[in-house]
Design an enzyme around this catalytic site. Structure first.
Site, PDB file in Angstrom:
ATOM      1  N   HIS A 101       0.885  -1.167   0.000  1.00 47.57           N
ATOM      2  CA  HIS A 101       0.000   0.000   0.000  1.00 47.57           C
ATOM      3  C   HIS A 101       0.924   1.218   0.000  1.00 47.57           C
ATOM      4  CE1 HIS A 101      -2.267  -3.025   2.388  1.00 47.57           C
ATOM      5  NE2 HIS A 101      -3.364  -2.471   1.921  1.00 47.57           N
ATOM      6  N   ASP A 104       2.440   1.932   3.302  1.00 47.18           N
ATOM      7  CA  ASP A 104       3.388   0.948   3.867  1.00 47.18           C
ATOM      8  C   ASP A 104       4.811   1.384   3.569  1.00 47.18           C
ATOM      9  OD1 ASP A 104       1.159  -0.677   4.273  1.00 47.18           O
ATOM     10  OD2 ASP A 104       1.479  -1.776   2.397  1.00 47.18           O
TER      11      ASP A 104
END
Ligand code: XUL
Ligand code: CO
Length: 438
Positions: A101, A104
């Site tokens: 993501h 992240d």
């Protein structure tokens, strides 16, 4: 750069008799199974969020694992240390893909322009790391569920400003996916759903989600993204009800809004079981609709009603998964371990044990699924079970050359049909056991 996972070697294949905890027992990347190398059947991926991010915090307690990788958390140094750790980890396990993501990869800033600048910096760093390796991105996605702005959803938010923010994040995450050679782009509608129908216009929200997806597809194609978009169905958690409930629901949605040519499914085992299905069920539904794209490989706990994201250990489930994948001719995506160590398994060595378990479970599943197909008894039984449609009135039904009147006249003539034949479930289950343990 210094080694992060000290005392952990490149994980070798040692075979089923090995007792070495840091060796594969079944995953042998070059072994040919059903005409293809195991490594090609099983494009495994590391989930950035669990493996490099999640450190054991749950609703009742803080981190147990140290995932600082020698840097201060929340800094760009830490973001880079995660890249270093991730690449060392993947190389030691022979993993060729990662999934991420946006958030992240870097700490999110207050201003999206600064977040995007950080994403440019980290993706340059990742690209540099990728050189000289065969590691690539499997899929990317935007986290449109953690930040409080998404409390009412992203595409489904009641706020048009939030919708724009979701669009901006999706745009950047598609850019990053393309930059990192991603095979796919995922929409997991974590907050695309509702808590109560009393405040929700379901039709309006679903139309808006479809608009966001359409805009994402148009943008992706315009910058040369040729991969698949995926919906990752999940029925609930965090919302009480999520619109992408299961594969059948998501496929219906895609067809309704004309998105089915660009999208496939990313099926997660623990999501399918939360929907009251088996993992195999959602794989089959995706496959028969030509939409089996990718897999989030994990498992849930039968006794718990939430998404526990455990590393896959259940060889029966993995076997039935690989049976579906082989029958579908493989995946365009891969097998992403959307899974995390249990909180008390907090050491770096545990991270390797978890992936060795998951990779071996799917390798064994592949071997057993190939044997099941080779054995042929299950497929033959299914084939024969529908034999009455091969000739006569059955063949006419299949070819659409009949009428209700003709069928009624046929039934009149028959008086009463014979019983349709035993389903032989217990026999078939014993066939599976004989292949599993024979
Ligand atoms: C959450 C989940 C996500 C998606 C990507 O249950 O599975 O991590 O895989 O957003
Ligand atoms: Co997932």
């Amino acid at each position: 750069m210094s080694e992060i996972f000290k005392n952990i070697p490149v994980i070798p294949y040692e075979g089923p008799k090995s007792k070495n905890p840091l060796a594969f027992k079944y995953y042998d990347a070059d072994r040919i199974v059903a005409g293809k190398k195991m490594g090609e059947h099983l494009p495994f991926a590391m989930a950035w969020w669990h493996n490099l991010g999640a450190a054991g915090t749950d609703m009742f307690g803080r981190d147990t694992a140290d995932k600082s990788f020698g840097a201060e958390k929340g800094t760009m140094e830490h973001a880079k240390a995660k890249v270093d750790a991730g690449f060392e980890f993947m190389q030691k396990l022979g993993i060729k893909y990662f999934c991420f993501h946006d958030v992240d990869l870097v700490p999110e800033a207050d201003d999206i322009k600064e977040t995007n600048r950080r994403l440019d910096e980290i993706s340059d760093y990742i690209l540099e790391k990728m050189k000289g390796t065969d590691i690539k991105c499997l899929w990317g996605t935007a986290n449109m569920f953690s930040n409080p702005r998404f409390m009412n959803g992203a595409g489904s938010s009641n706020s048009a400003d939030v919708f724009c923010f979701a669009a901006a994040q999706a745009k950047k995450a598609i850019d990053l996916t393309v930059k990192l050679g991603g095979r796919g782009y995922v929409f997991w509608g974590g907050r695309e759903g509702y808590e109560t129908l009393l405040n929700t216009d379901v039709k309006f929200e679903q139309e808006n989600i479809a608009t966001l997806m359409r805009l994402a597809v148009d943008y992706g194609r315009s910058i040369g993204f040729t991969g698949d978009f995926y919906i990752e169905p999940k029925p609930k958690e965090p919302m009480k009800h999520q619109y992408d409930f299961d594969a059948a629901t998501a496929i219906g949605f895609l067809r309704q809004y004309g998105l089915d040519k660009d999208f496939k499914m990313n099926i997660e085992s623990n999501h399918a079981t939360l929907a009251g299905h088996t993992f195999q069920h959602d794989l089959r539904i995706s496959a028969i609709n030509g939409m089996l794209g990718s897999i989030d490989a994990n498992q849930g706990d039968m006794l718990l009603g939430w998404d526990t994201d455990e590393f896959p250990f259940n060889v029966y489930d993995a076997t039935m998964c690989m049976y579906e994948v082989l029958k579908a001719g493989g995946l365009t995506g891969g097998f992403n371990f959307d899974a995390k160590n249990r909180r008390p398994s907090y050491t770096m060595e545990d991270m390797f044990h978890a992936f060795i378990l998951g990779m071996d479970t799917f390798a064994l599943g592949l071997l057993k699924a190939a044997e099941l197909i080779e054995d042929g008894r299950v497929d033959q039984f299914v084939e024969e079970r529908y034999a009455s449609y091969k000739t006569g009135i059955g063949a006419k039904i299949r070819s659409g050359e009949t009428t209700l009147e003709e069928l009624a006249a046929y039934a009149d003539e028959l008086g009463a049909p014979e019983l349709p034949g035993s389903g032989r479930q217990e026999y078939l289950e014993s066939v599976v056991n004989s292949v599993m343990f024979g």
